[in-house]
Design an enzyme around this catalytic site. Structure first.
Site, PDB file in Angstrom:
ATOM      1  N   MET A  30       0.853  -1.196   0.000  1.00 22.99           N
ATOM      2  CA  MET A  30       0.000   0.000   0.000  1.00 22.99           C
ATOM      3  C   MET A  30       0.891   1.248   0.000  1.00 22.99           C
ATOM      4  O   MET A  30       0.459   2.332   0.399  1.00 22.99           O
ATOM      5  CB  MET A  30      -0.936  -0.011   1.204  1.00 22.99           C
ATOM      6  CG  MET A  30      -1.887  -1.217   1.172  1.00 22.99           C
ATOM      7  SD  MET A  30      -3.387  -1.008   2.147  1.00 22.99           S
ATOM      8  CE  MET A  30      -2.712  -0.859   3.778  1.00 22.99           C
ATOM      9  N   GLY A  31       2.147   1.086  -0.422  1.00 19.70           N
ATOM     10  CA  GLY A  31       3.045   2.241  -0.518  1.00 19.70           C
ATOM     11  C   GLY A  31       3.624   2.639   0.822  1.00 19.70           C
ATOM     12  O   GLY A  31       3.596   1.854   1.773  1.00 19.70           O
ATOM     13  N   HIS A  34       9.126   0.960   3.179  1.00 21.34           N
ATOM     14  CA  HIS A  34      10.241   0.993   4.135  1.00 21.34           C
ATOM     15  C   HIS A  34      11.087  -0.249   3.884  1.00 21.34           C
ATOM     16  O   HIS A  34      10.796  -1.047   2.975  1.00 21.34           O
ATOM     17  CB  HIS A  34       9.715   1.051   5.571  1.00 21.34           C
ATOM     18  CG  HIS A  34       8.677   0.001   5.867  1.00 21.34           C
ATOM     19  ND1 HIS A  34       8.965  -1.340   5.928  1.00 21.34           N
ATOM     20  CD2 HIS A  34       7.346   0.104   6.069  1.00 21.34           C
ATOM     21  CE1 HIS A  34       7.874  -2.015   6.194  1.00 21.34           C
ATOM     22  NE2 HIS A  34       6.858  -1.159   6.278  1.00 21.34           N
ATOM     23  N   HIS A  37       9.497  -3.658   3.236  1.00 24.94           N
ATOM     24  CA  HIS A  37       9.038  -3.901   1.856  1.00 24.94           C
ATOM     25  C   HIS A  37      10.236  -4.194   0.950  1.00 24.94           C
ATOM     26  O   HIS A  37      10.174  -5.083   0.092  1.00 24.94           O
ATOM     27  CB  HIS A  37       8.339  -2.663   1.280  1.00 24.94           C
ATOM     28  CG  HIS A  37       7.077  -2.278   1.979  1.00 24.94           C
ATOM     29  ND1 HIS A  37       6.945  -1.130   2.701  1.00 24.94           N
ATOM     30  CD2 HIS A  37       5.866  -2.897   2.033  1.00 24.94           C
ATOM     31  CE1 HIS A  37       5.712  -1.037   3.175  1.00 24.94           C
ATOM     32  NE2 HIS A  37       5.036  -2.095   2.796  1.00 24.94           N
ATOM     33  N   GLN A  61     -10.131  -2.449   3.040  1.00 24.14           N
ATOM     34  CA  GLN A  61      -9.599  -3.171   4.184  1.00 24.14           C
ATOM     35  C   GLN A  61      -9.446  -2.301   5.433  1.00 24.14           C
ATOM     36  O   GLN A  61      -8.960  -2.762   6.462  1.00 24.14           O
ATOM     37  CB  GLN A  61      -8.274  -3.847   3.830  1.00 24.14           C
ATOM     38  CG  GLN A  61      -7.076  -2.929   3.687  1.00 24.14           C
ATOM     39  CD  GLN A  61      -5.858  -3.686   3.204  1.00 24.14           C
ATOM     40  OE1 GLN A  61      -5.784  -4.106   2.053  1.00 24.14           O
ATOM     41  NE2 GLN A  61      -4.892  -3.899   4.094  1.00 24.14           N
ATOM     42  N   ASP A 151       2.583  -8.975   9.694  1.00 24.70           N
ATOM     43  CA  ASP A 151       1.129  -9.182   9.600  1.00 24.70           C
ATOM     44  C   ASP A 151       0.870 -10.687   9.607  1.00 24.70           C
ATOM     45  O   ASP A 151       0.482 -11.283   8.600  1.00 24.70           O
ATOM     46  CB  ASP A 151       0.596  -8.524   8.329  1.00 24.70           C
ATOM     47  CG  ASP A 151       0.831  -7.034   8.337  1.00 24.70           C
ATOM     48  OD1 ASP A 151       0.362  -6.375   9.272  1.00 24.70           O
ATOM     49  OD2 ASP A 151       1.523  -6.523   7.438  1.00 24.70           O
ATOM     50  N   GLN A 154      -2.550 -11.976   8.700  1.00 24.80           N
ATOM     51  CA  GLN A 154      -2.789 -11.725   7.267  1.00 24.80           C
ATOM     52  C   GLN A 154      -2.117 -12.812   6.417  1.00 24.80           C
ATOM     53  O   GLN A 154      -2.685 -13.289   5.433  1.00 24.80           O
ATOM     54  CB  GLN A 154      -2.263 -10.348   6.865  1.00 24.80           C
ATOM     55  CG  GLN A 154      -2.255 -10.118   5.354  1.00 24.80           C
ATOM     56  CD  GLN A 154      -1.914  -8.697   4.961  1.00 24.80           C
ATOM     57  OE1 GLN A 154      -2.761  -7.824   5.024  1.00 24.80           O
ATOM     58  NE2 GLN A 154      -0.673  -8.459   4.543  1.00 24.80           N
ATOM     59  N   MET A 185       9.267  -2.627  11.486  1.00 28.98           N
ATOM     60  CA  MET A 185       9.049  -1.587  10.480  1.00 28.98           C
ATOM     61  C   MET A 185       7.606  -1.653   9.994  1.00 28.98           C
ATOM     62  O   MET A 185       7.062  -2.729   9.749  1.00 28.98           O
ATOM     63  CB  MET A 185      10.007  -1.788   9.326  1.00 28.98           C
ATOM     64  CG  MET A 185      11.416  -1.495   9.749  1.00 28.98           C
ATOM     65  SD  MET A 185      12.345  -0.839   8.397  1.00 28.98           S
ATOM     66  CE  MET A 185      13.868  -0.486   9.237  1.00 28.98           C
ATOM     67  N   ARG A 188       2.945   2.766   9.167  1.00 31.43           N
ATOM     68  CA  ARG A 188       2.279   3.603  10.178  1.00 31.43           C
ATOM     69  C   ARG A 188       3.271   4.240  11.149  1.00 31.43           C
ATOM     70  O   ARG A 188       2.934   5.203  11.830  1.00 31.43           O
ATOM     71  CB  ARG A 188       1.235   2.792  10.941  1.00 31.43           C
ATOM     72  CG  ARG A 188      -0.002   2.487  10.102  1.00 31.43           C
ATOM     73  CD  ARG A 188      -1.070   1.769  10.911  1.00 31.43           C
ATOM     74  NE  ARG A 188      -2.269   1.499  10.146  1.00 31.43           N
ATOM     75  CZ  ARG A 188      -2.443   0.443   9.362  1.00 31.43           C
ATOM     76  NH1 ARG A 188      -1.478  -0.459   9.237  1.00 31.43           N
ATOM     77  NH2 ARG A 188      -3.562   0.273   8.678  1.00 31.43           N
TER      78      ARG A 188
HETATM   79  O1  PAF Z   1       0.030  -5.803   3.892  1.00 28.47           O
HETATM   80  C1  PAF Z   1      -0.394  -4.883   3.155  1.00 28.47           C
HETATM   81  O2  PAF Z   1       0.275  -3.884   2.898  1.00 28.47           O
HETATM   82  C2  PAF Z   1      -1.777  -5.011   2.552  1.00 28.47           C
HETATM   83  O3  PAF Z   1      -2.653  -5.610   3.444  1.00 28.47           O
HETATM   84  C3  PAF Z   1      -1.801  -5.748   1.198  1.00 28.47           C
HETATM   85  C4  PAF Z   1      -1.373  -7.189   1.331  1.00 28.47           C
HETATM   86  C5  PAF Z   1      -0.907  -5.017   0.231  1.00 28.47           C
HETATM   87  C6  PAF Z   1      -3.221  -5.735   0.640  1.00 28.47           C
HETATM   88  O4  PAF Z   1      -3.696  -4.434   0.475  1.00 28.47           O
END
Ligand code: PAF
Length: 279
Positions: A30-31, A34, A37, A61, A151, A154, A185, A188
């Site tokens: 989601m940009g 850091h 990612h 979400q 996450d 997730q 990291m 947020r």
């Molecule tokens: O973890 C995230 O940044 C988001 O939940 C994802 C997997 C990109 C879905 O929007």
């Protein structure tokens, strides 16, 4: 790095490469990128011929509108970081591209996974994640997709989605990247002051303390003690919970054979942070 904003352009390009037997790695984001990612992108670059990163802030979400409105954005920095690390393709759809009027949501039964931790605390969150990742997987059709273990829940949700609809995609869950003070990291973190960042390091310190205490005392006492210390520091703990690392079944006692995960969600300076430790 190539930039695509529509799935038609993206798919035309990827189809060409697939015909040349190029393997595709995919990192959805989601940009506000850091180092966490970037480590996922690096893993993808190492293991695939071509790496696609997506940036899309998925409104579906967010169960909290403030969180959505305040979600950090830093596109020029994101693009620089991606260029520098060697990402091949950036996919940046807008809302209508992801969810056209004709879009029919999928209905994925997450079972008990949706009844614990983030499930009840963020109603609708995982459904939103499932919808967007389903879209993205269909658009990109990667060989491998990369997610961060910060996450944790997730990752388990994505696994259910993959098993149901995308068995051909390999999932790779990568370790949480931390600041030197231990703080996981997260995009947020950009919303925290310097003092907030210092204070937020307590979350991992407490998780690590719980792991060490697990050798000596009952889980209930370890969790209660950690929660007490966090509350004393004016950190609002939403949950601090022991679960089975494979199933996320909540536990009253330590699980044997290294199957424990302790997960936390807490609020600092109005920012909701999550973290976990597996042992
Ligand atoms: O973890 C995230 O940044 C988001 O939940 C994802 C997997 C990109 C879905 O929007």
């Amino acid at each position: 790095m190539k930039l695509f904003k529509t799935q038609i352009e993206l798919q035309a390009y990827l189809t060409l490469l697939r015909k040349q037997s190029q393997s595709i790695g995919f990192v959805p984001t989601m940009g506000a990128l850091h180092d966490g990612h970037i480590q996922l992108v690096k893993a993808s670059i190492q293991e695939n011929d071509l790496t696609v990163v997506s940036i899309f802030i998925n409104k579906k979400q967010f169960n909290n509108l403030d969180d959505y409105n305040n979600y950090p954005q830093n596109l020029s920095n994101d693009m620089q970081l991606l260029e520098r690390v060697g990402c091949d393709v950036l996919f940046m759809p807008d809302h209508d591209e992801m969810y056209p009027k004709t879009y029919v949501p999928i209905n994925l039964d997450l079972g008990q996974l949706n009844t614990v931790l983030e499930g009840p605390n963020r109603p609708g969150h995982f459904d939103g994640v499932v919808q967007v990742v389903n879209r993205l997987f269909n658009y990109v059709m990667p060989n491998k997709a990369y997610f961060g273990l910060k996450d944790y829940q997730q990752c388990m949700v994505i696994k259910v989605l993959q098993e149901a609809y995308f068995p051909q995609i390999d999932l790779e869950f990568c370790d949480t990247v931390r600041l030197s003070n231990g703080l996981a990291m997260s995009s947020r973190n950009l919303r925290l002051s310097k003092q907030g960042v210092d204070l937020a390091s307590q979350l991992y310190k407490m998780l690590d303390m719980i792991k060490r205490l697990s050798q000596h005392i009952e889980s209930k006492d370890a969790l209660q003690y950690a929660k007490h210390l966090l509350t004393q520091k004016h950190i609002e703990v939403e949950y601090l919970t022991l679960a089975h690392a494979d199933t996320l079944t909540l536990g009253k006692k330590w699980f044997k054979k290294q199957k424990n995960v302790v997960l936390i969600a807490a609020h600092i300076e109005g920012v909701r942070l999550i973290d976990n430790i597996v042992f």
